[in-house]
Enzyme design. Structure first.
Site, mmCIF file in Angstrom:
data_model
loop_
_atom_site.group_PDB
_atom_site.id
_atom_site.type_symbol
_atom_site.label_atom_id
_atom_site.label_comp_id
_atom_site.label_asym_id
_atom_site.label_seq_id
_atom_site.Cartn_x
_atom_site.Cartn_y
_atom_site.Cartn_z
ATOM 1 N N LEU A 187 1.929 23.189 51.391
ATOM 2 C CA LEU A 187 3.240 23.679 51.796
ATOM 3 C C LEU A 187 3.015 24.895 52.686
ATOM 4 O O LEU A 187 2.142 25.723 52.407
ATOM 5 C CB LEU A 187 4.066 24.097 50.580
ATOM 6 C CG LEU A 187 4.856 23.019 49.824
ATOM 7 C CD1 LEU A 187 5.534 23.652 48.606
ATOM 8 C CD2 LEU A 187 5.886 22.359 50.713
ATOM 9 N N ASP A 188 3.802 25.031 53.744
ATOM 10 C CA ASP A 188 3.699 26.199 54.614
ATOM 11 C C ASP A 188 3.987 27.477 53.829
ATOM 12 O O ASP A 188 4.729 27.447 52.839
ATOM 13 C CB ASP A 188 4.715 26.097 55.761
ATOM 14 C CG ASP A 188 4.359 24.994 56.749
ATOM 15 O OD1 ASP A 188 3.190 24.564 56.767
ATOM 16 O OD2 ASP A 188 5.264 24.575 57.509
ATOM 17 N N PRO A 189 3.465 28.630 54.284
ATOM 18 C CA PRO A 189 3.780 29.899 53.617
ATOM 19 C C PRO A 189 5.285 30.171 53.529
ATOM 20 O O PRO A 189 5.754 30.752 52.551
ATOM 21 C CB PRO A 189 3.078 30.941 54.498
ATOM 22 C CG PRO A 189 1.900 30.199 55.060
ATOM 23 C CD PRO A 189 2.410 28.804 55.312
#
Length: 330
Positions: A50-52
């Site tokens: 998952l992206d930050p």
């Protein structure tokens, strides 16, 4: 939270799956390392990043579960996301530099018409700011160097795309969407493509994964909650490794067949042909690994080692003393 790099902990074998509600601002690997440190686990991995700037469901695998994490990469995903209209960025999300601004003059009817075009099978060009590799190097590494590479479009499926809210006027026009999609779908790209189709452009300002495969957000634990637990509670928060083979056909073997299966030998029986089988030992009941069945043969796939089975049984016994039984490896 104390940094894992500053305190040396004694690692131990830990097996199972932790459903983490990934917080905003951490990469998937940073979240994994914090959970691994809190559990003092020897081995850990995740089932896709998952992206930050994204939050939500992130299954983390420990010990024997890491052998089956790849299976979960194929799972469908559900997200809720906010697309800020009228502004494009270099990364298709709020982390990037603004690359353009245009007025938003579409109507709600036009929004619904555009969303209909993105339901079902669609083609996406992966963003440069992604972990997809080219010649062994992640695309985001090229992007940081200012290099833009040609990327092949990829086929994905948007199973459902629901408009939850919209605001088309004012200083911050937006769409809030719920998305159910196949593996490999880039929600940042979807948001940018919808904005482009509306003629005003757009980028993501919020993204939350609400489900991946059978796992949903209400099942998840936060890092803060995990940190507040004692060691026994953290282990109790783990789901058993076999949740990763949910949907496989279950087969249970007696002690003799289980032992031979674990040594890699095929077993004969009256099983129907099946591509995905989850194999268990009978006494005590223990997950042994995956297999497939063909022409009356059970053919081993990925297997737990006898040590992993023994450790898993002891771990389960410590979580539920009332269910204790003699722990013997099949």
């Amino acid at each position: 939270m104390t940094s894992p790099s500053r305190v040396r902990v004694q690692r131990r074998p830990v097996h199972g799956v932790l459903l983490l509600d990934k917080p905003l601002g951490l990469s998937s690997n940073q979240a994994l390392q914090k959970a691994k440190w809190l559990l003092r686990a020897e081995k850990a991995g995740h089932t896709g990043t998952l992206d930050p700037l994204a939050t939500g469901v992130l299954p983390l695998c420990f010990g024997a579960a890491t052998k089956f994490s790849q299976l979960h990469l194929d799972a469908d995903k559900c997200y809720e996301t906010t697309v800020r209209l009228g502004r494009t960025t270099s990364t298709c999300d709020a982390e990037g530099e603004v690359t353009g601004e245009r007025p938003v003059d579409c109507t709600p009817e036009q929004v619904h018409a555009v969303l209909a075009r993105f339901r079902g099978p669609i083609s996406q060009v992966p963003p440069m700011h992604s972990a997809l590799k080219k010649d062994g190097k992640a695309l985001y590494e090229y992007a940081r160097e200012g290099i833009v590479l040609e990327r092949e479009p990829r086929a994905v499926v948007i199973h459902a795309l629901t408009l939850l809210a919209l605001q088309l006027d004012g200083p911050e026009p937006f769409l809030r969407l719920a998305v159910q999609c196949s593996k490999g779908t880039y929600i940042r790209t979807l948001g940018a493509d919808i904005g482009a189709a509306l003629g005003c452009g757009g980028h993501l300002t919020a993204l939350r994964r609400t489900r991946t495969g059978p796992f949903e957000a209400p099942q998840c634990v936060s890092l803060q909650a995990l940190e507040a637990m004692d060691e026994a509670q953290r282990v109790s928060a783990l789901l058993p490794t076999e949740v990763l083979v949910d949907g496989h056909v279950p087969v249970t073997l007696g002690p003799e067949d289980a032992g031979r299966f674990l040594s890699g030998m095929r077993r004969r029986g009256s099983w129907a042909d099946a591509e995905a089988v989850a194999v268990f030992g009978a006494r005590p009941r223990a997950f042994l690994g995956s297999a497939h069945a063909k022409a009356g043969e059970l053919i081993p796939g990925r297997l737990l080692s006898p040590t992993e089975i023994q450790q898993t049984l002891l771990q389960t016994q410590s979580k539920s003393p009332e269910a204790s039984q003699e722990v013997t490896t099949p």
